[in-house]
Each structure stands twice: as structure tokens, then as C-alpha cells.
Design a protein around this motif. Sequence first.
Motif, short mmCIF file in Angstrom:
data_model
loop_
_atom_site.label_atom_id
_atom_site.label_comp_id
_atom_site.label_asym_id
_atom_site.label_seq_id
_atom_site.Cartn_x
_atom_site.Cartn_y
_atom_site.Cartn_z
N ALA A 1 0.83 -1.21 0.00
CA ALA A 1 0.00 0.00 0.00
C ALA A 1 0.86 1.26 0.00
CB ALA A 1 -0.93 -0.01 1.22
N LYS A 2 1.95 1.24 0.76
CA LYS A 2 2.85 2.41 0.79
C LYS A 2 3.49 2.62 -0.58
CE LYS A 2 4.01 2.03 5.70
NZ LYS A 2 5.11 1.78 6.69
N ASP A 3 3.81 1.53 -1.25
CA ASP A 3 4.43 1.62 -2.57
C ASP A 3 3.46 2.22 -3.59
OD1 ASP A 3 6.81 0.91 -4.20
OD2 ASP A 3 5.36 -0.33 -5.29
N LEU A 4 2.15 2.05 -3.34
CA LEU A 4 1.14 2.65 -4.21
C LEU A 4 0.90 4.12 -3.89
CD1 LEU A 4 -1.51 -0.24 -4.37
CD2 LEU A 4 0.11 0.43 -6.15
N GLY A 5 1.56 4.63 -2.83
CA GLY A 5 1.50 6.06 -2.52
C GLY A 5 0.55 6.45 -1.41
N TYR A 6 0.11 5.50 -0.60
CA TYR A 6 -0.83 5.81 0.48
C TYR A 6 -0.08 6.06 1.79
CZ TYR A 6 -4.32 4.17 -2.83
OH TYR A 6 -5.10 4.02 -3.94
N LEU B 1 -4.08 -4.11 7.95
CA LEU B 1 -3.90 -5.21 8.88
C LEU B 1 -5.02 -5.26 9.92
CD1 LEU B 1 -0.06 -5.38 9.60
CD2 LEU B 1 -1.45 -6.91 8.20
N THR B 2 -5.54 -4.08 10.29
CA THR B 2 -6.66 -4.03 11.23
C THR B 2 -7.90 -4.68 10.60
OG1 THR B 2 -5.81 -1.97 12.16
CG2 THR B 2 -8.10 -2.53 12.64
N ILE B 3 -8.13 -4.39 9.33
CA ILE B 3 -9.26 -5.01 8.62
C ILE B 3 -9.09 -6.52 8.58
CG2 ILE B 3 -10.43 -5.18 6.39
CD1 ILE B 3 -9.64 -2.26 5.89
N LEU B 4 -7.88 -6.96 8.22
CA LEU B 4 -7.59 -8.38 8.12
C LEU B 4 -7.81 -9.08 9.47
CD1 LEU B 4 -4.51 -9.82 6.22
CD2 LEU B 4 -5.29 -10.84 8.35
N LEU C 1 -6.91 -3.49 -2.39
CA LEU C 1 -6.21 -4.10 -1.25
C LEU C 1 -7.16 -4.34 -0.08
CD1 LEU C 1 -2.82 -2.14 -1.24
CD2 LEU C 1 -3.25 -4.48 -1.98
N VAL C 2 -8.16 -3.47 0.09
CA VAL C 2 -9.16 -3.69 1.14
C VAL C 2 -9.96 -4.96 0.86
CG1 VAL C 2 -11.30 -2.79 2.15
CG2 VAL C 2 -9.36 -1.26 1.80
N VAL C 3 -10.39 -5.12 -0.38
CA VAL C 3 -11.11 -6.34 -0.75
C VAL C 3 -10.23 -7.56 -0.54
CG1 VAL C 3 -12.20 -7.57 -2.67
CG2 VAL C 3 -12.59 -5.11 -2.39
N GLY D 1 -8.59 -12.44 5.13
CA GLY D 1 -8.92 -12.66 6.54
C GLY D 1 -9.85 -13.85 6.72
N ILE D 2 -10.82 -14.01 5.79
CA ILE D 2 -11.73 -15.16 5.87
C ILE D 2 -10.98 -16.47 5.67
CG2 ILE D 2 -13.73 -16.28 4.80
CD1 ILE D 2 -14.74 -13.47 4.04
N SER D 3 -10.19 -16.53 4.60
CA SER D 3 -9.48 -17.78 4.29
C SER D 3 -8.38 -18.07 5.31
CB SER D 3 -8.87 -17.69 2.88
OG SER D 3 -7.96 -16.60 2.79
N TYR D 4 -7.70 -17.05 5.78
CA TYR D 4 -6.65 -17.22 6.78
C TYR D 4 -7.24 -17.73 8.09
CZ TYR D 4 -2.38 -16.00 9.38
OH TYR D 4 -1.25 -16.04 10.16
N GLY D 5 -8.41 -17.20 8.46
CA GLY D 5 -9.09 -17.68 9.66
C GLY D 5 -9.53 -19.12 9.53
#
Length: 473
Positions: free
Chosen positions: A257-262, A271-274, A325-327, A333-337
Motif C-alpha cells: 500500500a505504501k508503494d502505491l503512494g498511500y 492489517l486491522t481489517i484483516l 487491497l481492502v477487498v 482474513g476469511i481464508s486465513y481464519g
Amino acid sequence: MGAVVADDGPSGVKAPDGGWGWAVLFGCFIITGFSYAFPKAVSVFFKELIREFGVGYSDTAWISSILLAMLYGTGPLCSVCVNRFGCRPVMLVGGLFASMGMVIASFCTSIVQIYLTAGVITGLGLALNFQPSLIMLNRYFDKRRPLANGLSAAGSPVFLCALSPLGQILQHEYGWRGGFLILGGMLLNCCVCGALMRPLEPPKKSEATKEPAEKKAKKKLLDFSVFKDGGFVIYTLAASIMVLGLFVPPVFVVSYAKDLGYQDTKAAFLLTILGFIDIFARPICGMVAGLKWVRPRCVYLFSFAMIFNGFTDLMGSMSVDYGGLVVFCIFFGISYGMVGALQFEVLMAIVGTQKFSSAIGLVLLAEAMAVLIGPPSAGKLLDATGRYMFVFIIAGIEVTTSALVLALGNFFCIKKKSEEPHTKEEAAEREELNKSEDKMPEDAKVDSIEVEQFLKDEPEKNGEVVTNPETCV
């Protein structure tokens, strides 16, 4: 104090599936949270350590790497300790080690000393808590075990969401030394969790049945016979391939995300969303895995979770903006859980209660090698190409490959086990049992026959999972 017996777990005790088991589950929830979240939460102190000791980011990153290496790589050592001394004593000692490592680290004057204290000692303490807590959870839950595994696994995202902000507050208020000291005090709660692990009491035996039991050979401190089980070998191979790519996306998504300029805060919010999605995914997946139709096919649900995770990585490689990236983080997060909730449930179903303490140690050792190779290899690929897309693609291919190894290996390679004893050890045990029955009084013979018939009729009630072509892995 007398001789210490091997912690084999009473084979004739029915898993209570509740009662004190809920206290054991609570302790396992906390231990899992500390074990998986602590290596990531410590990273909030890295900038202070860089300024204090004049080292680079890569030098401080070794702290988290050593913590994870100790958590995974000491699996066989934990298995030996549990089989020799029992779960509760090992966890109490582990809690002291985990706390002591962070407390001593607060007085360190070099980064190497922090490697040894916060890395090696604390990592060993967390390992001595994590593995025994899973073993006790396996003994206390049978029918509700998928749900119990899902709830305990939820400790990882919950603690990650709590420890990271807490670490930032401690660093701001007390500095890294004060923060380490307070975190060391918090880790003493591992001893409290260890005290909750009350061993199950075996049923009382008559004098006639005690003699054959005393003649049995002592249990091996590390049972390598699990490698004779084709299902265990396939699981170990698949799990080792899986962890090569499983932990890569969470490590690189913020930098992506930082590399995309955010902005940094906006990137860290991913990571909080995840983590928030992960909190709910694990117990829900545990409930689904416990359904009557799903549980016998749990291995295929686990394979689906890994394919879902790998496919998510492949789709995430195409993200070109923050929304993409949010999607990605939501589905990851679903699959990792799902993977986190099912990985130990499937292993428990493969080897059963008696061999689980040895099996988990050997699996974690195999995974330790892959954990150390995965993220650094992805970092080298990123340095060579300069594109995050290839990192996510490789991670997705690795996780998908592991799913295919597990599913296809189970479907084609595992055959139904015969009911007759097919090994020399089983045949010898059966012959010894027959001889002992001939020498027993008539009443004792009747009791032993009734017990044997009970074990055949109701295998699920004695902490074992019936194996067939669908559930042997």
C-alpha cells in the motif's frame, strides 16, 4: 516426590466436552493469543531499538524471527517434556521463562543480548505453553472439538488487535525498557493458564487389571511411529509447503500500500481489517467443521480453505489501488481464519489423542524450516523484481499446491485400515492381553471383555476419531 510418569493421557476417559473443559479452552485462547501475536506486537518497539543501539531494521527484525523459530523449531523438545512431565508442569515453567526473558531484556545493553533474552528465552517459554495447551484441548473435547479449536484459534487475531496498540502506548509512556518490563509481567498470565490445565483422571481399576498394565512398556518420549501413518506424512508435507506462502501476504501488504503512494496510517489500517475479519472467521469455521455431515470430510474443508487462500493471493496480486487491497484483506482474513481454525483439528483427527503430543512437535519442526525460508525468499524476489505482484503470485501458488497435495494425497493414497492388527507391536500387545486374561480370575475376565466391547462399540466416546477413507487425514 517419587518417579515421574509419562503423560500418556488416560485412554479410558471419555472427553467431557464441557465442564472444566471451558476453563481449559479459555486458557488455550490466551496462550494462542500470546504465542502468535507477541512476535508481531514486539515490532512496535523496533524504531526505539534502532535508535538505542544504532542498528538497522533488518537487525531488529531478527527478534521476531527468533521468536517464531523457537515457537516452531522446539516442537520435538516440547513433546518430550510433555510426555515426560505432563502438560501442567511444562506450562508453568514455560510461563516463567516467557516472563523472565522480557524482564531481563529490559536491562540489556546490546542487540545480541535482546536476541538471547526476548528472542530465545521468551520464545522457548511461549513454545512450552502453546503445544501443551493444544494437547489438553484435544483431551477435553471430542464432539465439540472443531468448535473448541476455532474459538481457541481466535485468540491470535484478538490479541494482535490488542497488543499492537498497547505496545505503542507503553513505548510512548515508559520507553522500550519499561514496555518490555510490563509485557514481561503480562506474560506471567501464562502460568495462570497452565494452572487451569487439570489432567483428566482415569477410571479406577481393580487389582486384577493393574498387573497387566504395570507390565506394559514405557511410553516413548517422542513417538516416531506416526511417520508410519500415510495420512500424517501427507499432512506434514502439505503443511510445510503451505507455510512457505501463508505468512507472506500479511508481511508485505502494508508495504504494498505504501508503494502505491498511500499514507502510513492508511496502509497500516489494512492489517486491522484483516485481523477483524479473522476474529469472526475462526469460530464460525469451527462451528461449520463440527456439523455432522462436514466433520467426517474435514480434510476437504481444510483443502478448500487453502485453495481459497491461494486464490485470494493470486487475485490480490492484481490490485492497483487501495480499494483493491481492502477487498483482498477481507477475503484473505476469511481464508486465513479458516486455515487457522482447521489446521490442528485435522491433525488431531489423523493421529488421535494418544500420539498427538508427539505428532504436533514433529509437524511444528517441519514447519519451522519453511517459516524461516518463506518471507526472506519473498523479500529477495521483491528486491530482484521490484514488483509486489510476483511476491503474491508465488505465495498463492505455494498455498494452492499444498491444498492439492493434501486433498489428492488423501483421496488416492490413503486406504481403509483393516480392523485386525497389522503391525508386530499390535499383534504382540493382543497376544500379551490374551495371555493375561487366561491368568485372571473369572470376574476380571468378564470386566476386560466388557471394556473391550465398549471400546469397539463407542470409539468416539473415548477420545478417538474413527478412521475411514474420508477421515484418515
